[in-house]
Design an enzyme around this catalytic site. Structure first.
Site, PDB file in Angstrom:
ATOM      1  N   ARG A   1       0.468  -1.061   0.325  1.00  9.69           N
ATOM      2  CA  ARG A   1      -0.122   0.147   0.189  1.00  9.69           C
ATOM      3  C   ARG A   1       1.279   1.036   0.180  1.00  9.69           C
ATOM      4  O   ARG A   1       0.507   1.999  -0.310  1.00  9.69           O
ATOM      5  CB  ARG A   1      -0.873   0.153   1.287  1.00  9.69           C
ATOM      6  CG  ARG A   1      -1.961  -0.892   1.651  1.00  9.69           C
ATOM      7  CD  ARG A   1      -2.779  -0.990   2.427  1.00  9.69           C
ATOM      8  NE  ARG A   1      -3.204   0.249   3.093  1.00  9.69           N
ATOM      9  CZ  ARG A   1      -4.457   0.782   2.724  1.00  9.69           C
ATOM     10  NH1 ARG A   1      -4.627   0.195   1.970  1.00  9.69           N
ATOM     11  NH2 ARG A   1      -5.033   1.944   2.797  1.00  9.69           N
TER      12      ARG A   1
ATOM     13  N   ARG B   1       9.910   5.811  -3.154  1.00  6.17           N
ATOM     14  CA  ARG B   1      10.347   6.982  -3.917  1.00  6.17           C
ATOM     15  C   ARG B   1      11.575   7.419  -4.239  1.00  6.17           C
ATOM     16  O   ARG B   1      11.865   8.170  -3.061  1.00  6.17           O
ATOM     17  CB  ARG B   1       9.231   7.980  -4.189  1.00  6.17           C
ATOM     18  CG  ARG B   1       8.185   7.882  -4.347  1.00  6.17           C
ATOM     19  CD  ARG B   1       7.551   9.155  -5.040  1.00  6.17           C
ATOM     20  NE  ARG B   1       5.615   9.050  -5.155  1.00  6.17           N
ATOM     21  CZ  ARG B   1       4.318   9.297  -3.331  1.00  6.17           C
ATOM     22  NH1 ARG B   1       5.232  10.049  -2.383  1.00  6.17           N
ATOM     23  NH2 ARG B   1       4.030   8.587  -3.176  1.00  6.17           N
TER      24      ARG B   1
ATOM     25  N   ARG C   1      -9.603  -5.375  13.980  1.00  2.00           N
ATOM     26  CA  ARG C   1      -8.514  -4.185  14.716  1.00  2.00           C
ATOM     27  C   ARG C   1      -9.670  -3.435  14.517  1.00  2.00           C
ATOM     28  O   ARG C   1     -10.773  -2.832  14.004  1.00  2.00           O
ATOM     29  CB  ARG C   1      -7.337  -4.446  14.031  1.00  2.00           C
ATOM     30  CG  ARG C   1      -6.244  -5.139  13.608  1.00  2.00           C
ATOM     31  CD  ARG C   1      -6.067  -5.907  14.626  1.00  2.00           C
ATOM     32  NE  ARG C   1      -5.250  -5.020  15.481  1.00  2.00           N
ATOM     33  CZ  ARG C   1      -4.764  -5.252  16.715  1.00  2.00           C
ATOM     34  NH1 ARG C   1      -5.055  -6.398  17.284  1.00  2.00           N
ATOM     35  NH2 ARG C   1      -3.636  -4.551  17.696  1.00  2.00           N
TER      36      ARG C   1
ATOM     37  N   ARG D   1       0.246   6.982  16.530  1.00  2.00           N
ATOM     38  CA  ARG D   1       0.082   7.901  15.426  1.00  2.00           C
ATOM     39  C   ARG D   1      -0.508   9.018  16.162  1.00  2.00           C
ATOM     40  O   ARG D   1      -1.520   8.424  17.209  1.00  2.00           O
ATOM     41  CB  ARG D   1      -0.353   7.589  13.901  1.00  2.00           C
ATOM     42  CG  ARG D   1      -1.812   6.996  13.661  1.00  2.00           C
ATOM     43  CD  ARG D   1      -1.824   6.933  11.846  1.00  2.00           C
ATOM     44  NE  ARG D   1      -3.647   6.877  12.507  1.00  2.00           N
ATOM     45  CZ  ARG D   1      -4.149   6.587  10.982  1.00  2.00           C
ATOM     46  NH1 ARG D   1      -3.462   7.100   9.752  1.00  2.00           N
ATOM     47  NH2 ARG D   1      -4.658   6.273  10.702  1.00  2.00           N
TER      48      ARG D   1
ATOM     49  N   GLU E   1      -3.970   7.212  19.081  1.00  2.51           N
ATOM     50  CA  GLU E   1      -4.281   6.177  17.671  1.00  2.51           C
ATOM     51  C   GLU E   1      -4.463   5.187  18.496  1.00  2.51           C
ATOM     52  O   GLU E   1      -2.318   4.044  18.210  1.00  2.51           O
ATOM     53  CB  GLU E   1      -4.340   6.635  16.759  1.00  2.51           C
ATOM     54  CG  GLU E   1      -5.882   5.835  15.787  1.00  2.51           C
ATOM     55  CD  GLU E   1      -5.720   6.170  14.221  1.00  2.51           C
ATOM     56  OE1 GLU E   1      -5.728   7.129  14.007  1.00  2.51           O
ATOM     57  OE2 GLU E   1      -5.319   4.986  13.892  1.00  2.51           O
TER      58      GLU E   1
ATOM     59  N   TYR F   1      -9.953  -5.231   3.011  1.00  2.00           N
ATOM     60  CA  TYR F   1      -9.175  -4.036   3.812  1.00  2.00           C
ATOM     61  C   TYR F   1      -9.222  -2.522   2.140  1.00  2.00           C
ATOM     62  O   TYR F   1      -8.193  -2.416   1.365  1.00  2.00           O
ATOM     63  CB  TYR F   1      -7.361  -4.162   3.449  1.00  2.00           C
ATOM     64  CG  TYR F   1      -6.725  -2.860   4.198  1.00  2.00           C
ATOM     65  CD1 TYR F   1      -7.785  -1.833   4.898  1.00  2.00           C
ATOM     66  CD2 TYR F   1      -5.596  -3.063   4.881  1.00  2.00           C
ATOM     67  CE1 TYR F   1      -5.952  -0.763   5.674  1.00  2.00           C
ATOM     68  CE2 TYR F   1      -4.928  -2.128   5.740  1.00  2.00           C
ATOM     69  CZ  TYR F   1      -5.291  -1.155   5.409  1.00  2.00           C
ATOM     70  OH  TYR F   1      -4.254   0.054   6.067  1.00  2.00           O
TER      71      TYR F   1
ATOM     72  N   ASP G   1      -9.949   1.080   0.496  1.00  2.00           N
ATOM     73  CA  ASP G   1     -10.034   2.792   0.742  1.00  2.00           C
ATOM     74  C   ASP G   1     -11.551   2.951   0.595  1.00  2.00           C
ATOM     75  O   ASP G   1     -12.300   2.514  -0.536  1.00  2.00           O
ATOM     76  CB  ASP G   1      -9.316   3.557   0.106  1.00  2.00           C
ATOM     77  CG  ASP G   1      -8.003   3.397   0.833  1.00  2.00           C
ATOM     78  OD1 ASP G   1      -7.924   2.665   1.753  1.00  2.00           O
ATOM     79  OD2 ASP G   1      -6.416   2.485  -0.224  1.00  2.00           O
TER      80      ASP G   1
END
Ligand code: UDP
Length: 385
Positions: free
Chosen positions: A174, A178, A250, A280, A301, A349, A351
């Site tokens: 995911r 770069r 989760r 996070r 979180e 999972y 988006d």
């Protein structure tokens, strides 16, 4: 007579299919959600104390490369362009994510060009791994041990509650890596955040005379017979009353705190250290830089295994779950008059943009065939993760 359609769940999966069918004029739709709001886990609301628009179930940044999906969401509300730039808090300092040329140079104290960095990272990779079989192998093959240890091991263990060797390699895929200074978290062409929030968008999608929205009410599976067809975006195992056992998820717990001004200078900082218990901190006013607020509201979180009364977030899809999923998918295939949709309905999972595109594609199929021929799933649970 119009066919009566029941929909479980007022997230994007259910809302988009509801609207597309409503527009066709041949259906009346009753949509149920046990929660007191629409938009599922994309729900946004203004924080009373600070006035900040809060993504109640964690940050959602809309990103897609599909032009039709981008056009679709923009039809329902104005989006401001938003580029997610995440920082990683590690034992060795704070670095840019996803791993890019700045991360590589700063983490290793180098001044490499893109070309040199490619060779450098290539040399870090574990040459013994040919086909990565799990998350850890994927990380070691592509990034090597140093990056894996500092950026991925602790975070992933906290996020998923298991050793990364037990997770599929696809989870790491995911994230891009770069060899330039682009620190955009996503690779997609269109990226933005709706200025009035996601809940407003979903409300508008559902605002149609053929759609009745029943909040605070759960659509029970046995009520299937009251409808000509049901779209089920609740947990797939929940439809079958967990008769074969429970699929693993989760869930997240959030610890809210308010400060004056700017708490962390960025919307999201990932805490990659294993010893820090949260994954996070998100500071929501930075998701709306076009707004001004004196106070700031932040959320730590914490990820944990989803209990019976918790809100499911991420499907675990461990080996045990996949075996169980196979058996539930077998039951679902035999279940007439129901289509399982979305993240929970197909146990993937996903988006937001994938959920929307799948519901748009599903609607096309449904509008060109009789209900008896409608697909059992928006996309097959076993074919992708
Ligand atoms: N990940 C990590 N460290 C990070 C960010 C991500 O180890 O700082 C791993 C983690 O296992 C996560 C996966 O990469 O589940 C995919 O990251 P993404 O940001 O897509 O996860 P999301 O926040 O959408 O669940």
């Amino acid at each position: 007579m119009k066919l009566h359609i029941g929909i479980a769940g007022a997230g994007f999966a259910g809302a988009v299919i509801a609207r597309e069918l409503a527009e066709a004029g041949r259906f009346r739709i009753s949509l149920f959600d046990e929660r007191p709001h629409v938009a599922g886990n994309c729900h946004t609301a203004r924080d009373e104390e600070t006035g900040v628009m809060v993504h109640q179930y964690g940050p959602h940044i809309f990103n897609t490369s599909r032009e039709d999906v981008w056009e679709y969401v923009n039809k329902w509300g104005k989006f401001e362009p938003f580029v997610n730039r995440v920082k990683a808090h590690t034992e060795r300092g704070v670095f840019s994510l996803p791993i890019n040329l700045l991360t590589i140079n700063q983490f290793f104290g180098k001044k490499l060009s893109p070309h040199e960095a490619r060779d450098f990272v290539g040399a870090l990779s574990d040459p013994t791994i040919r086909e990565p079989k799990n998350f850890e192998e994927q990380a070691l093959k592509f990034l090597g041990g140093e990056f894996y240890k500092n950026f991925f091991y602790g975070y992933t263990k906290k996020q998923w509650g298991v050793e990364p060797t037990n997770l599929p390699a696809s989870i790491l895929r995911r994230l891009p890596v770069r060899f330039n200074y682009d620190d955009n978290y996503y690779n997609q062409k269109y990226q933005g955040i709706p200025i009035s929030g996601y809940t407003e968008i979903v409300k508008r999608i559902l605002d149609h005379p053929a759609i009745e929205v029943r909040l605070g009410q759960r659509l029970e599976a046995e009520r299937k017979r009251d409808f000509d067809h049901v779209f089920w975006s609740g947990p797939m195992d929940g439809f079958f009353k967990f008769r074969l056992g429970r699929l693993g998820y989760r869930t997240l717990a959030f610890e809210r705190f308010v400060e004056a001004g700017d708490y962390q200078g960025n919307p999201v900082i990932n805490y990659c250290e294993e010893e820090i218990p949260f994954t996070r901190i998100s500071e929501h006013k930075h998701f709306a830089p076009w707004e001004k607020h004196e106070l700031t509201v932040c959320f730590k979180e914490y990820s944990k295994l989803c209990g019976k009364t918790d809100t499911p977030y991420y499907p675990l899809r461990l080996t045990h779950d996949k075996d169980l999923l196979e058996r539930y998918a077998g039951l679902a295939e035999k279940e007439e008059g129901v289509t399982f949709i979305g993240r929970l309905g197909t146990y993937r999972y996903l988006d937001m943009h994938v959920v929307i595109s799948e519901s748009l594609d599903l609607a096309q199929k449904c509008l060109s065939s009789p209900p008896a021929a409608w697909p059992r799933f928006s996309a097959h649970p076993l074919h992708s993760s």
